[in-house]
Design a protein around this motif. Structure first.
Motif, PDB file in Angstrom:
ATOM      1  N   ASN A   1       5.978  -7.752   5.344  1.00 27.55           N
ATOM      2  CA  ASN A   1       5.063  -6.939   6.150  1.00 27.55           C
ATOM      3  C   ASN A   1       4.745  -7.625   7.481  1.00 27.55           C
ATOM      4  OD1 ASN A   1       4.539  -4.524   4.638  1.00 27.55           O
ATOM      5  ND2 ASN A   1       3.431  -5.782   3.135  1.00 27.55           N
ATOM      6  N   ALA A   2       4.656  -8.963   7.463  1.00 26.51           N
ATOM      7  CA  ALA A   2       4.432  -9.694   8.710  1.00 26.51           C
ATOM      8  C   ALA A   2       5.597  -9.470   9.666  1.00 26.51           C
ATOM      9  CB  ALA A   2       4.267 -11.190   8.421  1.00 26.51           C
ATOM     10  N   LEU A   3       6.798  -9.448   9.125  1.00 22.83           N
ATOM     11  CA  LEU A   3       7.979  -9.205   9.962  1.00 22.83           C
ATOM     12  C   LEU A   3       7.944  -7.799  10.564  1.00 22.83           C
ATOM     13  CD1 LEU A   3      10.746 -10.265  10.923  1.00 22.83           C
ATOM     14  CD2 LEU A   3      11.735  -9.283   8.849  1.00 22.83           C
ATOM     15  N   LEU A   4       7.561  -6.807   9.764  1.00 19.54           N
ATOM     16  CA  LEU A   4       7.478  -5.429  10.260  1.00 19.54           C
ATOM     17  C   LEU A   4       6.441  -5.309  11.376  1.00 19.54           C
ATOM     18  CD1 LEU A   4       7.593  -3.416   6.894  1.00 19.54           C
ATOM     19  CD2 LEU A   4       9.477  -3.880   8.466  1.00 19.54           C
TER      20      LEU A   4
ATOM     21  N   PRO B   1       0.839  -1.211   0.000  1.00 22.77           N
ATOM     22  CA  PRO B   1       0.000   0.000   0.000  1.00 22.77           C
ATOM     23  C   PRO B   1       0.864   1.248   0.000  1.00 22.77           C
ATOM     24  CG  PRO B   1      -0.757  -1.604   1.617  1.00 22.77           C
ATOM     25  CD  PRO B   1       0.557  -2.085   1.112  1.00 22.77           C
ATOM     26  N   ALA B   2       0.413   2.259  -0.711  1.00 19.36           N
ATOM     27  CA  ALA B   2       1.204   3.490  -0.826  1.00 19.36           C
ATOM     28  C   ALA B   2       0.876   4.490   0.273  1.00 19.36           C
ATOM     29  CB  ALA B   2       0.955   4.134  -2.192  1.00 19.36           C
TER      30      ALA B   2
ATOM     31  N   ALA C   1      11.338  -0.542   3.513  1.00 22.78           N
ATOM     32  CA  ALA C   1       9.932  -0.211   3.733  1.00 22.78           C
ATOM     33  C   ALA C   1       9.747   1.300   3.720  1.00 22.78           C
ATOM     34  CB  ALA C   1       9.442  -0.790   5.059  1.00 22.78           C
ATOM     35  N   GLU C   2       8.523   1.725   3.408  1.00 15.32           N
ATOM     36  CA  GLU C   2       8.182   3.150   3.383  1.00 15.32           C
ATOM     37  C   GLU C   2       7.197   3.442   4.507  1.00 15.32           C
ATOM     38  OE1 GLU C   2       6.192   6.486   0.360  1.00 15.32           O
ATOM     39  OE2 GLU C   2       6.193   4.352  -0.140  1.00 15.32           O
ATOM     40  N   ASN C   3       7.529   4.444   5.340  1.00 16.22           N
ATOM     41  CA  ASN C   3       6.589   4.881   6.376  1.00 16.22           C
ATOM     42  C   ASN C   3       6.394   6.382   6.273  1.00 16.22           C
ATOM     43  OD1 ASN C   3       8.948   5.923   7.429  1.00 16.22           O
ATOM     44  ND2 ASN C   3       8.745   4.962   9.438  1.00 16.22           N
ATOM     45  N   ALA C   4       5.657   6.962   7.183  1.00 15.35           N
ATOM     46  CA  ALA C   4       5.323   8.384   7.100  1.00 15.35           C
ATOM     47  C   ALA C   4       6.560   9.259   7.188  1.00 15.35           C
ATOM     48  CB  ALA C   4       4.352   8.751   8.228  1.00 15.35           C
TER      49      ALA C   4
ATOM     50  N   GLY D   1      -2.560   6.935   9.132  1.00 18.60           N
ATOM     51  CA  GLY D   1      -3.143   5.610   9.322  1.00 18.60           C
ATOM     52  C   GLY D   1      -2.173   4.479   9.084  1.00 18.60           C
ATOM     53  N   ALA D   2      -0.968   4.742   8.632  1.00 17.59           N
ATOM     54  CA  ALA D   2       0.002   3.695   8.334  1.00 17.59           C
ATOM     55  C   ALA D   2       0.658   3.187   9.608  1.00 17.59           C
ATOM     56  CB  ALA D   2       1.074   4.229   7.386  1.00 17.59           C
ATOM     57  N   PRO D   3       1.082   1.912   9.627  1.00 21.38           N
ATOM     58  CA  PRO D   3       1.810   1.382  10.786  1.00 21.38           C
ATOM     59  C   PRO D   3       3.129   2.132  10.969  1.00 21.38           C
ATOM     60  CG  PRO D   3       1.079  -0.391   9.339  1.00 21.38           C
ATOM     61  CD  PRO D   3       0.867   0.895   8.593  1.00 21.38           C
ATOM     62  N   PRO D   4       3.711   2.109  12.164  1.00 23.08           N
ATOM     63  CA  PRO D   4       4.943   2.864  12.429  1.00 23.08           C
ATOM     64  C   PRO D   4       6.089   2.540  11.474  1.00 23.08           C
ATOM     65  CG  PRO D   4       3.983   2.115  14.479  1.00 23.08           C
ATOM     66  CD  PRO D   4       3.184   1.482  13.387  1.00 23.08           C
ATOM     67  N   LEU D   5       6.279   1.262  11.147  1.00 29.12           N
ATOM     68  CA  LEU D   5       7.360   0.890  10.233  1.00 29.12           C
ATOM     69  C   LEU D   5       6.899   0.864   8.779  1.00 29.12           C
ATOM     70  CD1 LEU D   5       9.225  -1.934  12.224  1.00 29.12           C
ATOM     71  CD2 LEU D   5       9.807   0.487  12.009  1.00 29.12           C
ATOM     72  N   GLY D   6       5.673   1.277   8.543  1.00 34.93           N
ATOM     73  CA  GLY D   6       5.185   1.365   7.171  1.00 34.93           C
ATOM     74  C   GLY D   6       4.981   0.012   6.531  1.00 34.93           C
ATOM     75  N   TYR D   7       5.094  -0.010   5.185  1.00 38.06           N
ATOM     76  CA  TYR D   7       4.875  -1.224   4.411  1.00 38.06           C
ATOM     77  C   TYR D   7       6.098  -1.526   3.557  1.00 38.06           C
ATOM     78  CZ  TYR D   7       0.013  -0.575   5.781  1.00 38.06           C
ATOM     79  OH  TYR D   7      -1.127  -0.419   6.506  1.00 38.06           O
ATOM     80  N   ALA D   8       6.355  -2.815   3.398  1.00 42.53           N
ATOM     81  CA  ALA D   8       7.545  -3.269   2.680  1.00 42.53           C
ATOM     82  C   ALA D   8       7.473  -2.894   1.210  1.00 42.53           C
ATOM     83  CB  ALA D   8       7.703  -4.773   2.840  1.00 42.53           C
ATOM     84  N   LEU D   9       8.624  -2.522   0.667  1.00 40.25           N
ATOM     85  CA  LEU D   9       8.747  -2.225  -0.760  1.00 40.25           C
ATOM     86  C   LEU D   9       9.510  -3.311  -1.495  1.00 40.25           C
ATOM     87  CD1 LEU D   9       9.803   1.545  -0.472  1.00 40.25           C
ATOM     88  CD2 LEU D   9       7.528   0.659  -1.029  1.00 40.25           C
ATOM     89  N   ALA D  10      10.613  -3.775  -0.881  1.00 47.90           N
ATOM     90  CA  ALA D  10      11.470  -4.744  -1.567  1.00 47.90           C
ATOM     91  C   ALA D  10      12.453  -5.340  -0.579  1.00 47.90           C
ATOM     92  CB  ALA D  10      12.222  -4.054  -2.709  1.00 47.90           C
ATOM     93  N   GLN D  11      13.220  -6.311  -1.082  1.00 44.78           N
ATOM     94  CA  GLN D  11      14.284  -6.939  -0.310  1.00 44.78           C
ATOM     95  C   GLN D  11      15.610  -6.687  -1.019  1.00 44.78           C
ATOM     96  OE1 GLN D  11      13.683 -11.109   0.207  1.00 44.78           O
ATOM     97  NE2 GLN D  11      15.202 -11.348   1.813  1.00 44.78           N
ATOM     98  N   LEU D  12      16.648  -6.374  -0.247  1.00 47.13           N
ATOM     99  CA  LEU D  12      17.929  -6.013  -0.830  1.00 47.13           C
ATOM    100  C   LEU D  12      18.976  -7.052  -0.453  1.00 47.13           C
ATOM    101  CD1 LEU D  12      19.565  -3.827  -2.381  1.00 47.13           C
ATOM    102  CD2 LEU D  12      20.011  -2.752  -0.163  1.00 47.13           C
TER     103      LEU D  12
END
Length: 612
Positions: free
Chosen positions: A574-577, A412-413, A436-439, A418-429
């Motif tokens: 996202n489950a890990l976050l 989710p963008a 992840a992207e958060n506020a 309303g976003a969780p503190p650690l935001g949502y995952a974007l990718a794995q490096l």
């Protein structure tokens, strides 16, 4: 040599050897007197590290003219008058030794004026030889000069170090006073140059500013504020985050009723509280204030008043440990002021997250943020012990929406409120880091370190629910101990049984070990039993079993965690976050390394020179 009464001069010099070890000792005694006099501003003027000159001026209540000479008499004080006063000392000084001791080993002068007197009086002493008091000009307050310290005791003077070293000791002492009494203005001049100026602090922001002035700008941002009450005790102040621990114990300040002390009970409790989160060989930083009824602590243990003795040291130890342990447990990744919980902290993040046992703010060191309590992890509420990341997806779908359970759905963008503190995952490096992207901006997570902490905390929760089971030994062990240790084992048999030990006293100086904690099968039972008994005798309690158990669970968690180079789906990331946000101590792994880093939008802009 026959028994004889020592001359007053020699008595004073002996006392000086106990009270005035170096220039910093003299400064300490004089500042404590100024604080007891109600000073709101103290000026410290030094020359050659205090060896040539110590001049301390305050705006306190002053000394009446008819008491000035008495102030330089041995054991003369206005602070105690009876044994009852001595058993509940509320002042910094009280022994009546400091001024005559300093006067006996220096060229000494004191000028003082109470506000009710028309003019001041000055009295001088040369190596203990008192001169007549003379009228002088001076505003309300007191100025004391100590020149050529130890000039008449060459053996003592030879033990003084270089000017820079002696001044360093004074600087450290003044830093402690600046932290203990933030309501006092403190200015320091050395060799004619002003080197420190601590302005009086009243508001929360001013206290944080002063904290940064004393310990560095990063300390307020890299610490947790706490205020906790219980059992007639109150603990408040700041504790450094585990991920910012230091290579040496150079930023550890503990005050009992605003008096800086060094105490084994305190040190042990703090070390135990950090034991589960601190990197090996590192030391936590902290500024802590313990408020306690003066009747429950004896400050008359050491001439320099740097040590105390608690009436109930076990109660104090357990209160400190539990308060700090709970505060550190709240250091969850992504908590309020989240950037202060990660491995990298922006210097501008002045407000650290706070843990409060009550809603009252400690006098003199209130923190602007109230405590925050995160919800229990979903898997913990369900009694789960340790599930692989993939098996937790359904649980987090229930919490954050079914759309997240679709492995093909993009993250989710929405990174608004309303976003969780650690935001949502974007990718794995590189198979190691989750982006992840958060506020606030970009979050980087070490997935193995994060999942290791999550697994570890769940293993501990499961074990705590089961309790510590004892495992009988096939062949009982005989242990040679001291009579004190044998008596302790006999008296604390039930406490030992609760720890999984079955120990019987088999003689005046011998014990028989018939059972040990089942989880610790294979450890050196003799060594562990001796260590546990030592803790029970010294502190009244022990965490040896828990520490050994935690070490084993930490190893198990490490092997059970997701490994590097394992590819995770977006729902798994996202489950890990989400797990990190609800797991205690998730800001660092089991070994004290940071699990995540926050890069703000401003930092990202600076990296790409945006806005320039």
């Amino acid at each position: 040599m026959p028994i004889q009464t020592l001359p007053d001069t020699l008595i004073d010099q002996i006392a000086a050897g106990e009270v005035v070890e170096r220039p910093a000792s003299a400064v300490k005694e004089l500042i404590e007197n100024a604080l007891d006099a109600g000073a709101t501003r103290i000026d410290v003027e030094l020359e050659e590290g205090g060896m040539r000159l110590i001049r301390i001026r305050d705006d306190g209540s002053g000394i009446p003219a008819d008491e000035l000479a008495l102030a330089l008499s041995r054991h003369a004080t206005s602070k105690i008058a009876s044994l009852d006063d001595l058993e509940q000392v509320t002042t910094m000084g009280f022994r009546g030794e400091a001024l005559p001791s300093m006067a006996s080993v220096s060229h000494f002068a004191i000028v003082s004026r109470p506000a009710s007197q028309a003019h001041a009086m000055r009295i001088e002493s040369d190596g203990g030889k008192l001169q007549a008091a003379q009228p002088a000009q001076h505003p309300p307050g007191t100025t004391i000069e100590v020149r050529d310290l130890f000039y008449n005791v060459p053996a003592r003077r030879r033990f003084l170090k270089a000017e820079r070293t002696e001044f360093g000791h004074i600087e450290e002492l003044l830093r402690a006073f600046a932290l203990a009494r933030m309501d006092i203005e403190l200015r320091v001049t050395h060799n004619g140059k002003q080197v420190r100026s601590y302005r009086a602090s009243g508001s929360d922001d001013e206290r944080l500013r002063r904290l940064g002035e004393a310990l560095g700008a990063d300390f307020p941002a890299q610490s947790l504020a706490l205020a906790h009450d219980g059992a007639g005790l109150r603990l408040s102040g700041w504790v450094g985050l585990p991920t910012t621990a230091r290579s040496q114990a150079d930023q550890q300040y503990f005050f009992v009723n605003r008096r800086l002390v060094r105490d084994r009970v305190v040190t042990h409790a703090v070390r135990q509280a950090y034991a589960d989160v601190l990197y090996h060989g590192r030391h936590p930083a902290y500024v802590l204030f313990l408020d306690i009824d003066p009747v429950r602590v004896d400050v008359n243990v050491h001439p320099a008043k740097t040590e105390v003795r608690f009436r109930d040291s076990r109660l104090v130890h357990d209160f400190l440990f539990r308060s700090l342990h709970q505060a550190l447990a709240g250091a969850r990744a992504g908590a309020a002021g989240g950037e202060a919980l990660g491995g990298v902290v922006p210097a501008a993040a002045a407000n650290a997250p706070a843990f409060e046992g009550t809603q009252r703010s400690p006098a003199g060191i209130a923190h602007p943020l109230a405590g925050m309590v995160a919800p229990q992890p979903y898997a913990m509420r369900q009694g789960s012990m340790s599930l692989p990341v993939r098996e937790q997806i359904g649980a987090y779908a229930a919490l954050y929406g079914a759309a997240r359970n679709d492995a093909t759905a993009p993250a989710p963008a929405d990174t608004g409120d309303g976003a969780p503190p650690l935001g949502y995952a974007l990718a794995q490096l590189h198979g190691i880091f989750v982006l992840a992207e958060n506020a606030a901006g970009l979050v980087l997570v070490d997935m193995h370190a994060a999942h290791e902490r999550i697994s570890y905390e769940r293993l501990k929760t499961a074990q705590d629910g089961e309790g510590i089971r004892a495992q009988p030994l096939l062949v009982p062990l005989t242990l040679a101990v001291s009579e004190r240790e044998a008596q302790c084992a006999e008296e604390r048999r039930e406490a030992l049984a609760a720890l999984g030990f079955e120990i019987d006293r088999s003689g005046p100086q011998s014990l028989t070990i018939r059972g040990i904690p089942a989880l610790l099968d294979g450890v050196d039972a003799r060594r562990l039993a001796l260590d546990v008994l030592s803790d029970l005798i010294e502190h009244g309690s022990t965490r040896r079993i828990e520490e050994q158990r935690n070490a084993l669970l930490s190893t198990m968690a490490c092997h059970a965690s997701v490994r590097a180079n394992r590819r995770l789906t977006l729902p798994e990331m996202n489950a890990l976050l989400r797990d990190m946000e609800t797991t205690e101590r998730s800001g660092q792994c089991n070994h004290g390394r940071p699990t995540w880093v926050q890069l703000s939008r401003q930092e990202l802009d600076r990296l790409f020179l945006r806005g320039r």
